[in-house]
Design an enzyme around this catalytic site. Structure first.
Site, short mmCIF file in Angstrom:
data_model
loop_
_atom_site.label_atom_id
_atom_site.label_comp_id
_atom_site.label_asym_id
_atom_site.label_seq_id
_atom_site.Cartn_x
_atom_site.Cartn_y
_atom_site.Cartn_z
N ASP A 42 0.77 -1.14 -0.02
CA ASP A 42 -0.06 -0.11 0.04
C ASP A 42 0.73 1.41 0.02
OD1 ASP A 42 -1.75 -1.99 0.24
OD2 ASP A 42 -2.92 -1.20 2.11
N LYS A 89 -7.20 -4.80 -3.18
CA LYS A 89 -7.93 -5.18 -1.96
C LYS A 89 -8.83 -4.26 -1.59
CE LYS A 89 -3.99 -4.13 1.15
NZ LYS A 89 -4.66 -2.94 2.18
N CYS A 136 -2.06 -2.29 7.66
CA CYS A 136 -1.88 -3.34 6.65
C CYS A 136 -0.74 -4.35 6.45
CB CYS A 136 -2.48 -2.63 5.36
SG CYS A 136 -4.14 -1.91 5.24
#
Length: 224
Positions: free
Chosen positions: A9, A104, A174
Site C-alpha cells: 500500500d 484489496k 496493513c
C-alpha cells in the site's frame, strides 16, 4: 529458499498530502525503490498491494465512515478510491516490470494483501510508476495469476516461494495484517522495519510486539 518481497500500500493517499497520510510515507516509497535497485536479485517475486475502494456513498462494508466521524480504528475517511490519483502508487515507488499487483478492499474491509485479488495486466493502479513496459508486466502478472487464481498465497506457492519479506504502509495496520496472514499461510515471514512507517507510535510498538510474539522476524533491509 525462494523468497518474495511484498510492498504494501505505498499509495498517494497514505503518503504526505494524501487523504489518510502516514508520516514518513514518501520516504518509505523512496527507500523501497533504493532497496529494490540493489537487492532485486534476492527475490523471486515482487508483489505490490493496493487499497482499491468503491467511492462514497458506498461504505465498503463499513470501512468508510458515513454519517459520522471516523474513529480511525474500524472506520476511516474516504481514501484510495479506485481509478483516482489517491489510489495510485507514490511516484517515488519504482517497481519491476514483472511485479505482481494485488488489489484489496473492493467493497470490503480488507487490510491484508492476502485478502486481495490478483490483477493481471493492471500494471500500476491509476498510472503509478513501474519500470519496464506495461506489456511485460501484464504478461508476467497474468502468467502468475493464471497459475494460481485462488489468491496471493497460492500464486506464491506456484512460484515455489516459501518465504516473504513485508515492507510498506502502514506498520500498525496493513503491514501487520499482511505479515500475519502470510504466517498463517505457512510462509517464513520477515518484516523489514526500516522500510515501513506507522500511523502512531504506541500502535506501531504494539503491532511489532504482536508480530514478534507470533513468530515473525523483525529485521532491517541491511541485516536481512
Amino acid at each position: 529458499m525462494a523468497r518474495a518481497l511484498i510492498v504494501v500500500d505505498v499509495q498517494n493517499d497514505f503518503c504526505e498530502g494524501g487523504a489518510l497520510a502516514v508520516a514518513g510515507g514518501a520516504a518509505v516509497a523512496e527507500q523501497v525503490t533504493a532497496f529494490l535497485s540493489r537487492a532485486a536479485d534476492a527475490y523471486d517475486v515482487v508483489v505490490a498491494t493496493a487499497d482499491w475502494h468503491e467511492p462514497l456513498p458506498h461504505d465498503n462494508a463499513g470501512h468508510f465512515a458515513v454519517g459520522a466521524d471516523p474513529d480511525y480504528v474500524a472506520t476511516w475517511p474516504e481514501h484510495c478510491v479506485r481509478d483516482t490519483a489517491g489510489a495510485a502508487y507514490h511516484p517515488a515507488l519504482r517497481l519491476p516490470a514483472d511485479a505482481v499487483h494485488v488489489r484489496k478492499g473492493q467493497g470490503r474491509q480488507d487490510y491484508s494483501g492476502f485478502e486481495g485479488v490478483l490483477t493481471p495486466g493492471a500494471g500500476s493502479p491509476a498510472g503509478g510508476a513501474a519500470t519496464g513496459s506495461a506489456t511485460e508486466s501484464a504478461a508476467e502478472a497474468g502468467a502468475l495469476a493464471d497459475a494460481a487464481p485462488a489468491g496471493l498465497a497460492d500464486a506464491l506457492r506456484a512460484r515455489a516461494v516459501d518465504g516473504v519479506d513485508v515492507v510498506g504502509l502502514a506498520t500498525d495496520h496493513c503491514v501487520t495484517a499482511t505479515a500475519l496472514d502470510a504466517l498463517a499461510a505457512g510462509f517464513d515471514v520477515r518484516v523489514l522495519t526500516d522500510l515501513t512507517a506507522g500511523v502512531g507510535v504506541r500502535t506501531t510498538i504494539d503491532a511489532l510486539t504482536r508480530l514478534a510474539a507470533r513468530g515473525v522476524t523483525l529485521t532491517t533491509s541491511d541485516a536481512r
